[in-house]
Design an enzyme around this catalytic site. Sequence first.
Site, PDB file in Angstrom:
ATOM      1  N   THR A  13       0.421  -1.564   0.034  1.00 28.96           N
ATOM      2  CA  THR A  13      -0.474   0.006   0.366  1.00 28.96           C
ATOM      3  C   THR A  13       1.128   1.340  -0.060  1.00 28.96           C
ATOM      4  O   THR A  13       2.199   1.190  -0.059  1.00 28.96           O
ATOM      5  CB  THR A  13      -0.973   0.076   1.547  1.00 28.96           C
ATOM      6  OG1 THR A  13      -0.395  -0.600   2.579  1.00 28.96           O
ATOM      7  CG2 THR A  13      -1.745  -1.292   1.395  1.00 28.96           C
ATOM      8  N   ASP A  14       0.160   2.219  -0.380  1.00 29.30           N
ATOM      9  CA  ASP A  14       0.670   3.586  -0.432  1.00 29.30           C
ATOM     10  C   ASP A  14       0.520   4.413   0.245  1.00 29.30           C
ATOM     11  O   ASP A  14      -0.090   3.827   1.573  1.00 29.30           O
ATOM     12  CB  ASP A  14       0.625   4.458  -1.734  1.00 29.30           C
ATOM     13  CG  ASP A  14      -0.521   5.228  -1.228  1.00 29.30           C
ATOM     14  OD1 ASP A  14      -1.741   4.683  -0.917  1.00 29.30           O
ATOM     15  OD2 ASP A  14      -1.189   4.972  -2.816  1.00 29.30           O
ATOM     16  N   ALA A  15       0.857   5.984   0.557  1.00 33.08           N
ATOM     17  CA  ALA A  15       0.280   7.001   1.840  1.00 33.08           C
ATOM     18  C   ALA A  15      -1.050   6.932   2.560  1.00 33.08           C
ATOM     19  O   ALA A  15      -1.182   7.105   3.302  1.00 33.08           O
ATOM     20  CB  ALA A  15       1.669   7.887   2.305  1.00 33.08           C
ATOM     21  N   GLY A  17      -2.854   4.401   1.952  1.00 32.62           N
ATOM     22  CA  GLY A  17      -3.551   3.663   2.963  1.00 32.62           C
ATOM     23  C   GLY A  17      -4.536   2.353   1.867  1.00 32.62           C
ATOM     24  O   GLY A  17      -5.029   1.341   1.688  1.00 32.62           O
ATOM     25  N   VAL A  18      -4.219   2.663   0.533  1.00 30.86           N
ATOM     26  CA  VAL A  18      -4.797   1.673  -0.828  1.00 30.86           C
ATOM     27  C   VAL A  18      -3.240   1.385  -1.226  1.00 30.86           C
ATOM     28  O   VAL A  18      -1.947   1.243  -1.319  1.00 30.86           O
ATOM     29  CB  VAL A  18      -5.310   2.195  -1.453  1.00 30.86           C
ATOM     30  CG1 VAL A  18      -6.635   3.171  -1.053  1.00 30.86           C
ATOM     31  CG2 VAL A  18      -4.583   3.427  -2.433  1.00 30.86           C
TER      32      VAL A  18
END
Length: 138
Positions: A13-15, A17-18
């Site tokens: 995930t990225d910053a 949250g996905v």
Amino acid sequence: MNDYTRTIRLSDTDAAGVVYFASLLSICHEAYEASLEASGIDLKSFFRDSEVVIPIVHAEIDFFRPLYSGDRIIITLTTLQLKDTEFEITYQVGLVAPQSSLIAKAKTRHVAINPQTRQRTPLSESLMQWLKSTENSE
């Protein structure tokens, strides 16, 4: 094997949250490798073959809803031979039941080349057999 299941990890995930788009492409590549292996292709020699390499020359991905850490996904892949030196893989990504809706769709195009000359070369017999076993029947 045309189906691959996996749990989305925090590192995917990225910053926000996905799932990061490049992470899902990497997971699709895992499905490709698992399919090759399930068909009897030895991955170690396949990726280290000194006479033929199969780089990805095009990749695309469309997301229809977000994926989060902990989501359990299933990737169904189908192939299409485009030329004697080139093929395409389509990946349909969904959640494992009970919600099996389409989450994302990706595509990669691969070309067989000679690593010394960088010129196209025909696909190997083992790869041709794999393509036949996973081809899109639409």
